[in-house]
Design a protein around this motif. Structure first.
Motif, PDB file in Angstrom:
ATOM      1  N   ASP A 138       0.829  -1.210   0.000  1.00 52.89           N
ATOM      2  CA  ASP A 138       0.000   0.000   0.000  1.00 52.89           C
ATOM      3  C   ASP A 138       0.865   1.262   0.000  1.00 52.89           C
ATOM      4  O   ASP A 138       0.532   2.254  -0.668  1.00 52.89           O
ATOM      5  CB  ASP A 138      -0.924  -0.006   1.226  1.00 52.89           C
ATOM      6  CG  ASP A 138      -1.993  -1.100   1.135  1.00 52.89           C
ATOM      7  OD1 ASP A 138      -2.291  -1.524   0.000  1.00 52.89           O
ATOM      8  OD2 ASP A 138      -2.509  -1.517   2.186  1.00 52.89           O
ATOM      9  N   GLU A 139       1.971   1.236   0.750  1.00 53.21           N
ATOM     10  CA  GLU A 139       2.890   2.373   0.758  1.00 53.21           C
ATOM     11  C   GLU A 139       3.505   2.598  -0.619  1.00 53.21           C
ATOM     12  O   GLU A 139       3.594   3.740  -1.104  1.00 53.21           O
ATOM     13  CB  GLU A 139       3.994   2.149   1.794  1.00 53.21           C
ATOM     14  CG  GLU A 139       3.514   2.167   3.245  1.00 53.21           C
ATOM     15  CD  GLU A 139       4.636   1.839   4.209  1.00 53.21           C
ATOM     16  OE1 GLU A 139       5.802   1.730   3.753  1.00 53.21           O
ATOM     17  OE2 GLU A 139       4.364   1.684   5.412  1.00 53.21           O
ATOM     18  N   LYS A 142       0.998   4.201  -2.976  1.00 52.09           N
ATOM     19  CA  LYS A 142       0.850   5.643  -2.771  1.00 52.09           C
ATOM     20  C   LYS A 142       2.012   6.417  -3.392  1.00 52.09           C
ATOM     21  O   LYS A 142       1.838   7.529  -3.886  1.00 52.09           O
ATOM     22  CB  LYS A 142       0.763   5.942  -1.278  1.00 52.09           C
ATOM     23  CG  LYS A 142      -0.527   5.450  -0.620  1.00 52.09           C
ATOM     24  CD  LYS A 142      -0.518   5.756   0.871  1.00 52.09           C
ATOM     25  CE  LYS A 142      -1.791   5.231   1.540  1.00 52.09           C
ATOM     26  NZ  LYS A 142      -1.791   5.481   3.005  1.00 52.09           N
TER      27      LYS A 142
END
Length: 390
Positions: A138-139, A142
């Motif tokens: 998820d990081e 982003k």
């Protein structure tokens, strides 16, 4: 009075007939709608399940190239990246470094192949990735360092035990080579047999028995042709197992009855007046067949032959028997090399436990359907192109 009485009984009969005709009409419309609906449901479901396979997750990483990576490519990534990057990409990294020696002792940026579990997670499907790895993914998402890209490997790589690295290239090559053998054998033999039986063979009990047996062979289960190929071509003649040669010969035997029957029907549909006119001009039987009957019958012959070959492309059972279900990562380079075909590849992937293979199974079905629809379109085009109106 008698006429009035006849009409009295006749009118209800007309009404009942019209009612039955209307019911039959509605039943046929319902059958067509049901068939089309089922076909659309099938196609939509296959496309929905298969289109994700044409996209693959890639991870953007920076790698400090050193000589140690040629021996130990796993040192190219850190612990977090190691859990999401594909083993197939790390395995190929030394080859990439050797092909680009100028990279040595420099920092390079790559879009690395992610493993199948990360790929499934990014596609919103069931995945066995840990919570920690999901947070890391998820990081990266982003930051724009992980994304779905077109999966060219699916079309340029062969089968692999690593799901994200598997493709259909070797199966496509094997299918094409097998079909070349099938067409080269089945079409000329089938057409020549049909010409002899329809135009030259005498009408007697022997030819009748031959025609009956040809019609019966067209209804035999395909797996029996596989057993025949195993017993005759592999065990007796020693044709290499799992090769396009043995697969093509087996499918040619299976296709022959259909080609013969359809070619005979096409020849029979040629008006007798063409033959009679040829005899009236003093032409021989062979000249009439070669120059007049065969060109007129060719649209039907081509249509039946192409449809028969299209059916053979989708066969799995006879090819499993002759060994074309084997794991073949590299494309065959000759007709005697080991090879696999698209239906066998689909069968293999369908039995794999990894979820990534399921979408590849559906994607391979899409490719196979596209090939079959293309062949049927070619058959329709050839029929329209060479068809003669009388």
């Amino acid at each position: 009075m008698k006429e009035t009485t006849d009409n009295y009984f006749y009118i209800p009969q007309i009404k009942r007939r019209n009612q039955k005709a209307a019911i039959f009409k509605y039943l046929t419309i319902f059958a067509i709608i049901f068939s089309i609906s089922f076909l659309l449901f099938f196609l939509v479901d296959i496309v929905r399940a298969g289109y994700p396979a044409f996209m693959q997750t890639k991870v953007k990483i920076e790698v400090q190239i050193t000589e140690d990576m040629i021996e130990n490519p796993y040192g190219a990534v850190n612990g977090k990246q190691l859990k999401i990057v594909s083993r197939a990409w790390l395995r190929d990294l030394p080859l990439l470094i050797k092909a680009n020696p100028a990279w040595m002792n420099t920092k390079q940026e790559f879009w690395a192949l992610a493993n199948s579990e990360v790929d499934q997670y990014l596609k919103g499907k069931e995945s066995r990735t840990s919570e920690r790895d999901r947070n890391f993914v998820d990081e990266l998402k982003k930051e724009g360092k992980i994304e779905l890209q077109f999966n060219g490997r699916f079309l340029t790589e062969g089968d692999s035990k690593i799901p994200e690295n598997s493709g259909i290239y070797s199966a496509i090559v094997g299918s094409l080579m097998t079909m070349i053998v099938t067409i080269s054998i089945a079409f000329p033999i089938g057409v020549m047999t049909a010409i002899y039986l329809e135009e030259f063979a005498p009408e007697n009990k022997f030819t009748h028995i031959i025609e009956v047996n040809i019609n019966n062979l067209a209804a035999i289960p395909s797996i029996l042709f596989g057993l025949l190929g195993l017993a005759i071509f592999i065990n007796f003649f020693g044709v290499p197992r799992s090769s396009p040669l043995v697969g093509g010969i087996t499918l040619a035997l299976m296709s022959l009855p259909v080609i013969i029957v359809s070619s005979k029907a096409a020849l029979k549909s040629v008006p007798a007046s063409i033959r009679q006119a040829g005899f009236g001009l003093g032409l021989t039987k062979w000249q009439i067949v070669r120059d007049h009957v065969l060109p007129v019958a060719m649209p039907g012959i081509l249509t039946g032959s192409i449809i028969s070959i299209a059916r053979a492309i989708g066969e799995t059972a006879p090819l499993i028997i002759v060994g074309m279900i084997a794991f073949v990562p590299d494309a065959a380079t000759s007709f005697t090399d080991s090879a696999t075909v698209l239906p066998a590849q689909i069968f293999t992937w369908a039995g794999m436990p990894e979820k990534a293979y399921l979408e590849r199974t559906a994607a391979a079905i899409i490719v196979l359907l596209a090939l079959l629809l293309s062949l049927n379109a070619v058959a329709i085009y050839l029929r329209k192109k060479f068809e003669r109106k009388w």
